[in-house]
Enzyme design. Structure first.
Site, PDB file in Angstrom:
ATOM      1  N   ARG A   8       0.854  -1.189   0.000  1.00 15.65           N
ATOM      2  CA  ARG A   8       0.000   0.000   0.000  1.00 15.65           C
ATOM      3  C   ARG A   8       0.894   1.245   0.000  1.00 15.65           C
ATOM      4  NH1 ARG A   8      -3.869   2.899   4.443  1.00 15.65           N
ATOM      5  NH2 ARG A   8      -4.885   4.282   2.941  1.00 15.65           N
ATOM      6  N   HIS A   9       0.490   2.249  -0.762  1.00 13.15           N
ATOM      7  CA  HIS A   9       1.244   3.500  -0.887  1.00 13.15           C
ATOM      8  C   HIS A   9       1.423   4.187   0.472  1.00 13.15           C
ATOM      9  CE1 HIS A   9      -2.383   5.867  -0.145  1.00 13.15           C
ATOM     10  NE2 HIS A   9      -3.010   4.988  -0.905  1.00 13.15           N
ATOM     11  N   ASN A  15      -5.141  11.148   3.632  1.00 10.31           N
ATOM     12  CA  ASN A  15      -5.075  10.063   4.615  1.00 10.31           C
ATOM     13  C   ASN A  15      -5.016  10.643   6.026  1.00 10.31           C
ATOM     14  OD1 ASN A  15      -2.902   8.007   2.581  1.00 10.31           O
ATOM     15  ND2 ASN A  15      -5.104   7.794   2.838  1.00 10.31           N
ATOM     16  N   GLN A  21     -10.132   8.963  -0.610  1.00  9.24           N
ATOM     17  CA  GLN A  21      -9.499   9.404  -1.847  1.00  9.24           C
ATOM     18  C   GLN A  21     -10.066   8.725  -3.082  1.00  9.24           C
ATOM     19  OE1 GLN A  21      -4.996  10.444  -0.658  1.00  9.24           O
ATOM     20  NE2 GLN A  21      -5.580   8.373  -0.111  1.00  9.24           N
ATOM     21  N   ARG A  58       0.189   8.906  -5.731  1.00 11.32           N
ATOM     22  CA  ARG A  58       0.609   8.437  -4.409  1.00 11.32           C
ATOM     23  C   ARG A  58       1.231   7.046  -4.474  1.00 11.32           C
ATOM     24  NH1 ARG A  58      -5.031   8.715  -4.665  1.00 11.32           N
ATOM     25  NH2 ARG A  58      -6.259   6.890  -4.030  1.00 11.32           N
ATOM     26  N   GLU A  83      -7.009   2.713  -7.293  1.00 12.32           N
ATOM     27  CA  GLU A  83      -7.889   2.533  -6.142  1.00 12.32           C
ATOM     28  C   GLU A  83      -9.346   2.423  -6.564  1.00 12.32           C
ATOM     29  OE1 GLU A  83      -8.664   1.314  -3.496  1.00 12.32           O
ATOM     30  OE2 GLU A  83      -7.936   2.614  -1.869  1.00 12.32           O
ATOM     31  N   HIS A 141      -3.217   0.127  -3.700  1.00 13.43           N
ATOM     32  CA  HIS A 141      -4.053   0.863  -2.757  1.00 13.43           C
ATOM     33  C   HIS A 141      -4.790  -0.092  -1.811  1.00 13.43           C
ATOM     34  CE1 HIS A 141      -3.558   4.445  -5.363  1.00 13.43           C
ATOM     35  NE2 HIS A 141      -3.541   3.529  -6.322  1.00 13.43           N
TER      36      HIS A 141
END
Length: 211
Positions: A8-9, A15, A21, A58, A83, A141
């Site tokens: 995951r970024h 966040n 997002q 991201r 995502e 994501h």
């Protein structure tokens, strides 16, 4: 056997503000860049053959940081790894979401989890076929990782509600064109689970029911 490490970024300002997002392209903040560097150091404990990512910035920047640490470049930005789309909920914080879309409420424009799985799973299998017998890092994501996990472990309750934090690493393998889970929160990254990192599942009310 092909190994896929789904990452995951790192953190973004949205966040940190607990704003959802989805497909909105929000860049990493400085905390997210530090998380990405920490994850890169952990991944460097193993040998990787390639790094790919979602094209959203991201994830893309997280992948660039990881690839640089591993001494390589990102080989592909895969659209299917973006995502989950959250439609009208994107940009809202969790208090607003809870008030506007309580559990069981339909969110206009929200992509069903089943659709996320239907685009992500073939993309991962295609990457595995292109890099057969190798080890890949796939930066994506929380919604994508959750959809993949729910697909490969459909009856497993252990992972429901377990956080998917920024920078976390989850290992899978592909044998005979079948994707399976190796480790949720792979042991190489236990120390990377930062108590201040955003938890993807904190917004359960807008995520909707699990598969």
């Amino acid at each position: 056997m092909t190994e896929l490490y789904l990452v995951r970024h790192g953190e973004t300002d949205w966040n940190a503000a607990r704003r959802i997002q989805g497909s909105t392209d929000i860049p990493l903040n400085d905390t997210g860049r530090r998380q990405a560097a920490r994850t890169a150091d952990l991944l460097a404990r193993r040998d990787f053959d390639a790094v790919v990512s979602s094209p959203l910035s991201r994830a893309s920047e997280t992948a660039d940081i990881i690839a640089a640490r591993l001494g390589m470049q990102v080989v592909a930005r895969v659209e299917a790894m973006v995502e989950r789309r959250y439609g009208a909920a994107e940009g809202l914080d969790y208090r607003t979401i809870d008030a506007r879309y309580p559990p069981g409420t339909s969110v206009p424009g929200r992509e069903p989890r089943e659709e996320v799985a239907r685009r992500a799973m073939p993309a991962l299998l295609e990457l595995a076929a292109e890099h057969r017998g190798r080890r890949l890092c796939v930066v994506t994501h929380g919604g994508v990782i959750r959809a993949v996990l729910n697909t490969v472990e459909p009856g497993e309750q252990h992972f429901h509600g377990v956080p998917i934090t920024n920078g976390s690493i989850h290992s899978f393998r592909v044998d005979d064109e079948r994707l399976s889970l190796v480790e949720f929160d792979d042991p190489i990254e236990v120390l990377s689970i930062d108590p201040d990192a955003d938890d993807y599942d904190v917004l359960d009310s807008v995520a909707g029911p699990a598969l």
